[in-house]
Design a protein around this motif. Sequence first.
Motif, PDB file in Angstrom:
ATOM      1  N   TYR A   1       0.828  -1.198   0.000  1.00  0.00           N
ATOM      2  CA  TYR A   1       0.000   0.000   0.000  1.00  0.00           C
ATOM      3  C   TYR A   1       0.868   1.256   0.000  1.00  0.00           C
ATOM      4  CZ  TYR A   1      -3.931  -3.053   1.385  1.00  0.00           C
ATOM      5  OH  TYR A   1      -4.894  -4.030   1.456  1.00  0.00           O
ATOM      6  N   GLU A   2       1.883   1.283   0.828  1.00  0.00           N
ATOM      7  CA  GLU A   2       2.716   2.471   0.965  1.00  0.00           C
ATOM      8  C   GLU A   2       3.540   2.740  -0.287  1.00  0.00           C
ATOM      9  OE1 GLU A   2       4.909   1.702   4.515  1.00  0.00           O
ATOM     10  OE2 GLU A   2       3.188   2.064   5.851  1.00  0.00           O
ATOM     11  N   SER A   3       3.805   1.695  -1.062  1.00  0.00           N
ATOM     12  CA  SER A   3       4.591   1.884  -2.283  1.00  0.00           C
ATOM     13  C   SER A   3       3.844   2.740  -3.308  1.00  0.00           C
ATOM     14  CB  SER A   3       4.936   0.528  -2.909  1.00  0.00           C
ATOM     15  OG  SER A   3       3.793  -0.065  -3.533  1.00  0.00           O
ATOM     16  N   LEU A   4       2.534   2.850  -3.172  1.00  0.00           N
ATOM     17  CA  LEU A   4       1.751   3.632  -4.134  1.00  0.00           C
ATOM     18  C   LEU A   4       2.161   5.096  -4.155  1.00  0.00           C
ATOM     19  CD1 LEU A   4      -1.793   2.091  -3.537  1.00  0.00           C
ATOM     20  CD2 LEU A   4      -0.239   1.660  -5.446  1.00  0.00           C
ATOM     21  N   ALA A   5       2.673   5.585  -3.035  1.00  0.00           N
ATOM     22  CA  ALA A   5       3.093   6.988  -2.983  1.00  0.00           C
ATOM     23  C   ALA A   5       4.308   7.251  -3.859  1.00  0.00           C
ATOM     24  CB  ALA A   5       3.405   7.377  -1.538  1.00  0.00           C
ATOM     25  N   ARG A   6       4.989   6.170  -4.290  1.00  0.00           N
ATOM     26  CA  ARG A   6       6.241   6.349  -5.042  1.00  0.00           C
ATOM     27  C   ARG A   6       6.135   5.949  -6.513  1.00  0.00           C
ATOM     28  NH1 ARG A   6       7.603   3.511  -0.380  1.00  0.00           N
ATOM     29  NH2 ARG A   6       7.992   1.588  -1.566  1.00  0.00           N
ATOM     30  N   ILE A   7       4.993   5.399  -6.940  1.00  0.00           N
ATOM     31  CA  ILE A   7       4.919   4.874  -8.299  1.00  0.00           C
ATOM     32  C   ILE A   7       4.661   5.986  -9.313  1.00  0.00           C
ATOM     33  CG2 ILE A   7       4.023   2.664  -7.432  1.00  0.00           C
ATOM     34  CD1 ILE A   7       1.335   3.428  -8.722  1.00  0.00           C
ATOM     35  N   THR A   8       5.013   5.697 -10.550  1.00  0.00           N
ATOM     36  CA  THR A   8       4.714   6.582 -11.668  1.00  0.00           C
ATOM     37  C   THR A   8       3.717   5.894 -12.573  1.00  0.00           C
ATOM     38  OG1 THR A   8       6.922   7.563 -11.604  1.00  0.00           O
ATOM     39  CG2 THR A   8       5.662   7.820 -13.648  1.00  0.00           C
ATOM     40  N   LEU A   9       2.567   6.492 -12.792  1.00  0.00           N
ATOM     41  CA  LEU A   9       1.558   5.886 -13.652  1.00  0.00           C
ATOM     42  C   LEU A   9       2.036   5.875 -15.099  1.00  0.00           C
ATOM     43  CD1 LEU A   9      -1.768   7.429 -12.249  1.00  0.00           C
ATOM     44  CD2 LEU A   9      -0.723   5.222 -11.695  1.00  0.00           C
ATOM     45  N   THR A  10       1.512   4.940 -15.870  1.00  0.00           N
ATOM     46  CA  THR A  10       1.916   4.808 -17.273  1.00  0.00           C
ATOM     47  C   THR A  10       1.168   5.759 -18.193  1.00  0.00           C
ATOM     48  OG1 THR A  10       0.309   3.040 -17.671  1.00  0.00           O
ATOM     49  CG2 THR A  10       2.507   2.385 -16.904  1.00  0.00           C
ATOM     50  N   GLY A  11       0.236   6.514 -17.665  1.00  0.00           N
ATOM     51  CA  GLY A  11      -0.516   7.498 -18.432  1.00  0.00           C
ATOM     52  C   GLY A  11      -0.938   8.635 -17.516  1.00  0.00           C
ATOM     53  N   PRO A  12      -1.479   9.713 -18.062  1.00  0.00           N
ATOM     54  CA  PRO A  12      -1.848  10.866 -17.234  1.00  0.00           C
ATOM     55  C   PRO A  12      -2.967  10.587 -16.249  1.00  0.00           C
ATOM     56  CG  PRO A  12      -2.602  11.144 -19.498  1.00  0.00           C
ATOM     57  CD  PRO A  12      -1.692   9.948 -19.493  1.00  0.00           C
ATOM     58  N   ALA A  13      -3.919   9.761 -16.651  1.00  0.00           N
ATOM     59  CA  ALA A  13      -5.042   9.441 -15.769  1.00  0.00           C
ATOM     60  C   ALA A  13      -5.781   8.233 -16.331  1.00  0.00           C
ATOM     61  CB  ALA A  13      -5.995  10.619 -15.641  1.00  0.00           C
ATOM     62  N   PRO A  14      -6.367   7.402 -15.462  1.00  0.00           N
ATOM     63  CA  PRO A  14      -7.115   6.237 -15.951  1.00  0.00           C
ATOM     64  C   PRO A  14      -8.445   6.665 -16.558  1.00  0.00           C
ATOM     65  CG  PRO A  14      -7.314   6.437 -13.573  1.00  0.00           C
ATOM     66  CD  PRO A  14      -6.339   7.492 -14.007  1.00  0.00           C
ATOM     67  N   PRO A  15      -8.973   5.814 -17.487  1.00  0.00           N
ATOM     68  CA  PRO A  15      -8.389   4.542 -17.923  1.00  0.00           C
ATOM     69  C   PRO A  15      -7.320   4.714 -18.989  1.00  0.00           C
ATOM     70  CG  PRO A  15     -10.470   4.888 -19.026  1.00  0.00           C
ATOM     71  CD  PRO A  15     -10.310   6.041 -18.068  1.00  0.00           C
ATOM     72  N   CYS A  16      -6.362   3.779 -18.989  1.00  0.00           N
ATOM     73  CA  CYS A  16      -5.328   3.722 -20.013  1.00  0.00           C
ATOM     74  C   CYS A  16      -5.567   2.486 -20.881  1.00  0.00           C
ATOM     75  CB  CYS A  16      -3.949   3.604 -19.367  1.00  0.00           C
ATOM     76  SG  CYS A  16      -3.360   5.106 -18.550  1.00  0.00           S
ATOM     77  N   ALA A  17      -4.861   2.414 -21.996  1.00  0.00           N
ATOM     78  CA  ALA A  17      -4.876   1.178 -22.772  1.00  0.00           C
ATOM     79  C   ALA A  17      -4.364   0.054 -21.881  1.00  0.00           C
ATOM     80  CB  ALA A  17      -3.987   1.325 -24.003  1.00  0.00           C
ATOM     81  N   ALA A  18      -4.986  -1.103 -21.969  1.00  0.00           N
ATOM     82  CA  ALA A  18      -4.668  -2.195 -21.060  1.00  0.00           C
ATOM     83  C   ALA A  18      -3.209  -2.599 -21.152  1.00  0.00           C
ATOM     84  CB  ALA A  18      -5.561  -3.396 -21.356  1.00  0.00           C
ATOM     85  N   SER A  19      -2.570  -2.731 -19.985  1.00  0.00           N
ATOM     86  CA  SER A  19      -1.181  -3.169 -19.893  1.00  0.00           C
ATOM     87  C   SER A  19      -1.033  -3.939 -18.585  1.00  0.00           C
ATOM     88  CB  SER A  19      -0.234  -1.965 -19.918  1.00  0.00           C
ATOM     89  OG  SER A  19       1.113  -2.379 -19.817  1.00  0.00           O
ATOM     90  N   TYR A  20      -0.533  -5.163 -18.678  1.00  0.00           N
ATOM     91  CA  TYR A  20      -0.538  -6.062 -17.523  1.00  0.00           C
ATOM     92  C   TYR A  20       0.245  -5.477 -16.349  1.00  0.00           C
ATOM     93  CZ  TYR A  20      -0.919 -10.340 -14.914  1.00  0.00           C
ATOM     94  OH  TYR A  20      -1.237 -11.259 -13.941  1.00  0.00           O
ATOM     95  N   SER A  21      -0.336  -5.556 -15.169  1.00  0.00           N
ATOM     96  CA  SER A  21       0.289  -5.031 -13.956  1.00  0.00           C
ATOM     97  C   SER A  21       0.178  -6.030 -12.818  1.00  0.00           C
ATOM     98  CB  SER A  21      -0.378  -3.715 -13.539  1.00  0.00           C
ATOM     99  OG  SER A  21       0.078  -3.312 -12.260  1.00  0.00           O
ATOM    100  N   ASN A  22       1.320  -6.558 -12.380  1.00  0.00           N
ATOM    101  CA  ASN A  22       1.331  -7.387 -11.178  1.00  0.00           C
ATOM    102  C   ASN A  22       0.892  -6.574  -9.969  1.00  0.00           C
ATOM    103  OD1 ASN A  22       2.379  -9.823 -12.336  1.00  0.00           O
ATOM    104  ND2 ASN A  22       4.409  -8.897 -12.372  1.00  0.00           N
ATOM    105  N   LEU A  23       1.336  -5.336  -9.902  1.00  0.00           N
ATOM    106  CA  LEU A  23       0.986  -4.473  -8.779  1.00  0.00           C
ATOM    107  C   LEU A  23      -0.523  -4.297  -8.676  1.00  0.00           C
ATOM    108  CD1 LEU A  23       1.701  -2.499  -6.510  1.00  0.00           C
ATOM    109  CD2 LEU A  23       2.086  -0.741  -8.257  1.00  0.00           C
ATOM    110  N   GLY A  24      -1.185  -4.058  -9.794  1.00  0.00           N
ATOM    111  CA  GLY A  24      -2.631  -3.876  -9.774  1.00  0.00           C
ATOM    112  C   GLY A  24      -3.372  -5.106  -9.299  1.00  0.00           C
ATOM    113  N   MET A  25      -2.951  -6.293  -9.778  1.00  0.00           N
ATOM    114  CA  MET A  25      -3.631  -7.518  -9.373  1.00  0.00           C
ATOM    115  C   MET A  25      -3.367  -7.834  -7.910  1.00  0.00           C
ATOM    116  SD  MET A  25      -5.473  -8.305 -11.822  1.00  0.00           S
ATOM    117  CE  MET A  25      -6.121  -9.706 -10.925  1.00  0.00           C
ATOM    118  N   ALA A  26      -2.164  -7.541  -7.423  1.00  0.00           N
ATOM    119  CA  ALA A  26      -1.878  -7.739  -6.009  1.00  0.00           C
ATOM    120  C   ALA A  26      -2.779  -6.862  -5.144  1.00  0.00           C
ATOM    121  CB  ALA A  26      -0.410  -7.432  -5.729  1.00  0.00           C
TER     122      ALA A  26
END
Length: 240
Positions: A80-105
């Motif tokens: 949960y705390e790691s979310l403060a440090r991530i960089t999104l792959t696009g400006p805002a959701p929704p984005c074109a689908a791209s597999y994310s282990n983090l999202g499924m976790a």
Amino acid sequence: ILLAAHRGLDRVVHGDHLRRADDLGGLLGGKVAPLPPALASITLRQLVTHTGCMPVMADGVARGPALASQMRALERQALYESLARITLTGPAPPCAASYSNLGMALVGQLVAERYQTTWGELVRARITEPLGMNDTVVLLGDKASRMAPAFAGDRRRPLLDMKAYAPVAALRSTAADMLRFSRAILAGARGPLGPAAERLLTPLARYEGAEIGYAVMVRGREGERRTYYHAGVTEGYRTL
């Protein structure tokens, strides 16, 4: 996938507890520092369809030993705390689908936390045990001697036991158990999984030129023969 298919999650997602429209800002309120608006707006639906603009892993990890190390070591609160440090792959959701282990976790851990249990125990109690999938486990225990060894090329690899990332790929199973699970899905709404068996396979978004349901990839047009699948790679194993 197992978690998403069960009628227990069907009640959670579609009932009074969690909904596909629930977002990270609301779900993680009080658990972490306030999230940036774009990140806070990501919904469970976007996470389960990989359209939430989430990176593959936390902390800029994408592949190799660092990925395996993070999968092995990260705990739920640290995820949960790691979310403060991530960089999104696009400006805002929704984005074109791209597999994310983090999202499924995140999906798995948020649902497990709502039930005040671990993800592995939730899967055992609500899916594998009721369906008689006795060889589908997270912790091998007395089944360890039956586990096919892990290899990278011709090199043996240690088994990858996971913590916060368990919802991504921690289950060990057999072909016989997977057939049992497949039959439960194919039985549809009148089978042991109830209406969730149909919702699981209902396309919710586009994915790599095809479609995706509840984390299940769907190929083929509506009304024609369709293929439903999920593939995965961890240290020493590949599955489809």
